[in-house]
Design an enzyme around this catalytic site. Structure first.
Site, PDB file in Angstrom:
ATOM      1  N   TYR A 109       5.494   6.215   0.328  1.00 19.89           N
ATOM      2  CA  TYR A 109       5.144   5.000  -0.421  1.00 19.89           C
ATOM      3  C   TYR A 109       3.924   5.283  -1.293  1.00 19.89           C
ATOM      4  CZ  TYR A 109       3.429   0.337  -1.466  1.00 19.89           C
ATOM      5  OH  TYR A 109       2.989  -0.779  -2.129  1.00 19.89           O
ATOM      6  N   GLU A 197       4.581   0.134  -8.319  1.00 20.66           N
ATOM      7  CA  GLU A 197       4.953   0.414  -6.929  1.00 20.66           C
ATOM      8  C   GLU A 197       6.168   1.325  -6.878  1.00 20.66           C
ATOM      9  OE1 GLU A 197       6.694  -2.679  -4.297  1.00 20.66           O
ATOM     10  OE2 GLU A 197       5.014  -2.218  -2.964  1.00 20.66           O
TER      11      GLU A 197
END
Ligand code: ADP
Ligand code: MG
Length: 244
Positions: A109, A197
């Site tokens: 991530y 993101e």
């Protein structure tokens, strides 16, 4: 303002940020051509809506023939996609992205945003990729590392090292990661992004970093400086948003 994954990935390419090759279909008629443009042997058919969690709602299909890719894309078109992020009403799928399938070794991530407390740009990384990051933050906060970037110096080696360590990357990957972080930072600043993101950022079986998903938001107050971004606005999405 939000943009679609396929648009974010096109912008990433301009900044040498690694993404898969893909082709977007804006209507059912364009599906066959889009599928042809992706060589396979694995195709991934992805609903383009301004919301994540598509995989959980049937908006991401991994298939191993072009016929299946065409089929999945046709079924996805026009569907009302409900994901953990769309709200109960869901969102109508008006475009579908077909991209090359990757052999995934690991999902990580990475996000980049303006840290509220310091008003500085911050990177957030975690080894827990492909999951709901808010849940990770709540249940296992130690798995999340935040690195704040000093605006006067930009991304420096010690910033990258902290993230490298958190992600446990070997030497080959850490070199790729360093380039990635610097390019993402340049993108964020130059385009006046407010959120970026990448979930997941993957390590492929052949040891390459690749941004498999891309969510990008822009600061509305800066759009006047970026006609090329303003052009990416999707009124369909904004109408649906208002109805919620
Ligand atoms: P969302 O976050 O909206 O569910 P993602 O793009 O993150 O959508 O895709 C969900 C999952 O589908 C990823 O975590 C990954 O496991 C898989 N996936 C997505 N794109 C690809 C791809 N190009 N190749 C292989 N797997 C993929
Ligand atoms: Mg995702």
């Amino acid at each position: 303002m939000n943009i679609h994954e396929h648009q974010a990935k096109d912008l990433f390419k301009e900044y040498n940020i690694p993404v898969s090759n893909g082709s977007v279909a804006f209507s059912k008629k364009e599906i066959e051509q889009s599928v042809k443009e992706v060589p396979g042997p694995i195709w991934v058919v992805k609903a383009q809506i301004h919301a994540g969690g598509r995989g959980k709602g049937g908006g991401v299909k991994v298939v191993s023939s072009s016929d299946e890719a065409i089929n999945s894309a046709e079924n996805m078109f026009g569907m009302n996609l409900i994901t953990p992020q769309t709200g109960k009403k869901g969102k109508i799928v008006n475009r579908v992205y077909i991209e090359n399938g990757s052999d995934i070794e690991k999902e990580l991530y990475l996000s980049c945003l303006v840290d509220r407390a310091t008003s500085k740009i911050a990177f957030i990384v975690s080894k827990m990729g492909g999951m709901d990051i808010e849940a990770v933050a709540k249940d296992t906060p130690n798995e999340i590392t935040t690195v704040i970037i000093e605006p006067s110096s930009g991304v420096v080696d010690t910033d990258v090292e902290k993230m490298n360590k958190a992600l446990d990357l070997d030497e080959n990957l850490s070199k790729q990661f360093s380039d990635l972080v610097k390019n993402l930072y340049r993108f964020f600043v130059e385009k006046d992004a407010s959120l970026l993101e990448i979930n997941p950022l993957i390590i492929t079986k052949d040891q390459k970093l690749l941004c498999l998903d891309a969510k990008v938001n822009f600061d509305d107050n800066s759009l006047f400086r970026h006609p090329e971004i303003e052009e990416l606005r999707d009124p369909n999405e904004e109408d649906q948003h208002e109805k919620e």
